[in-house]
Write an enzyme that holds these catalytic residues in place. Sequence first.
Site, PDB file in Angstrom:
ATOM      1  N   GLU A  71      -1.295   1.737   7.510  1.00 41.19           N
ATOM      2  CA  GLU A  71      -2.704   1.440   7.804  1.00 41.19           C
ATOM      3  C   GLU A  71      -3.467   2.722   7.552  1.00 41.19           C
ATOM      4  O   GLU A  71      -3.131   3.772   8.103  1.00 41.19           O
ATOM      5  CB  GLU A  71      -2.853   0.961   9.254  1.00 41.19           C
TER       6      GLU A  71
ATOM      7  N   CYS B 220     -10.173   4.324  12.832  1.00 41.75           N
ATOM      8  CA  CYS B 220     -10.015   3.736  11.498  1.00 41.75           C
ATOM      9  C   CYS B 220     -11.000   2.595  11.300  1.00 41.75           C
ATOM     10  O   CYS B 220     -11.445   2.328  10.186  1.00 41.75           O
ATOM     11  CB  CYS B 220      -8.591   3.212  11.313  1.00 41.75           C
TER      12      CYS B 220
END
Length: 548
Positions: free
Chosen positions: A298, A332
């Site tokens: 990720e 993120c």
Amino acid sequence: MSQFAEFKLPAIKNEPPKHYGPNSADREGIVKAYKELEAELPVTIPVIIDGKEVETNTIGEQRCPFEHKKVVARYHRAGAKHVEDAIEAALRGKKVWESLPFADRSAIFLKAAHLISTKYRYKLMAATMIGQGKNIWQAEIDAGMEIIDFLRFNTKYASELYASQPPENTPGVWNRMEYRPLEGFVYAITPFNFTAIAGNLAAAPLLMGNVVLMKPSDHAVLSSYIVYQIFREAGLPAGALQFIPGDAVEVSKVCFNHPEFAGLHFTGSTAVFRSLWGTIGENVANGKYRTYPKIVGETGGKNFHLVHSSAEIKSAVVNAVRAAFEYQGQKCSALSRLYVSKYAWENGFRDELTKQVKSLKVGAPLTDFANFVGPVIHQASFNKLKKVLESAASDSEIEVLAGGKADDSEGFFVEPTVLLSKNPKHDIFVNELFGPVLSVYVYEDDNLDAVCDLIDTTTPYGLTGSIFAQDRVVVRKLTDRLRNAAGNFYINDKCTGAVVGEQPFGGARASGTNDKAGSGMILSRFVSPRSIKDTFAYADSVLYPSNF
């Protein structure tokens, strides 16, 4: 090892939040833990191989981002030989760990979750605050809640995966599926921004019976070390998890050159992930590995909010401010680009956004409980963001609506900043900044299709995004048009704050492999299924009926 029952897991639920209001026992608890940890600084952290502390005498320092003269931890850095030793220790410990029944592996992580919820909650939060610059609430939802949710829900999802068996058995046959650990070891590279993610990068493959080498971020070594200690206290065997702080390039080189490398579990930047993938791919092409490694990652995002003319303006503003500036935009999933209809912009959105952002207090976590925005993580991040702000101030295509200043005299503080531009292809809408900077574009109300195209094509990322509209026809249209723009898509809510058990997290395109942390999908990447056919009938003829 024998197990003479099919055990049922206890009920799995999300960890309830503590709120830390004035004069509460929770606030008293975290302040006490913070002061106790602060008095112990700097903490000395070893490399840990097969449960044994190793002093390498090559020392790294983790510094406090809001008081950068303060050393949080001095940690021993693993060299190539230490990494080789860690790999061999993991491979030696593999047989014991993978042979332990699922009930016992689950019990370890359920106990770890309980320890974090009770004995270690405030200590782990304090380490996350001092070392990674989070305020109380951001530390709570990370080190006080999400890590617990990962550990608990992983056991539920693993149980469901193991229960996934062939639906049909012909007479005299029993078909079964076995979900074996990977052959070799898994390498977990953890980020600075979430203690929970760091813990889960190791815990998810571990639960499935894999052995793991954990390389913590240089800027979150302390919290990761505490997580390691909690796992060991919960009963994790020494050989199952190796703790190897060190230079990322050197550690990775040794891991990727080993023939037993079987999997990568990564959270970090897109550029680094692409580089790692390239190295692994080249090694695969050269036949270096025993098996094809599983790669799970990720990475970055340039996440969006789209505000339609039918949106409830105050709610859309509040969600934008939270998504962009909580934890200084270092999630993120953080909001980075905001597209607002001209009608909404001129009917209160601009004024409310500017007012809310200018009201945000900036500072260290406990100097003032009202501080909403803290420091960015390190000097390099500060320098990058300061350069962006200086460039914006002299850019004729940008209007600075709020913020724009940065000060690193004591800590790495960047003001929450809002940049308005009429050029939707400007760099501020394209490049990931990973800081408290929000870029805004105001679109004409009748250009909804065009703005959808902008959202979908301006950046290479596809992590998170939100739409705000009360008109349900518009909601349906935007949901369809932006189908591939975000792996986590929100309707009338901010693009941050995915909850384990509710919104599995991950994105595609340049944002990662979209294997969805907080779901059974990610666990399935760390197993190697074996199909078993068990036949009870005897074969008595070579020929088939069609042969007669």
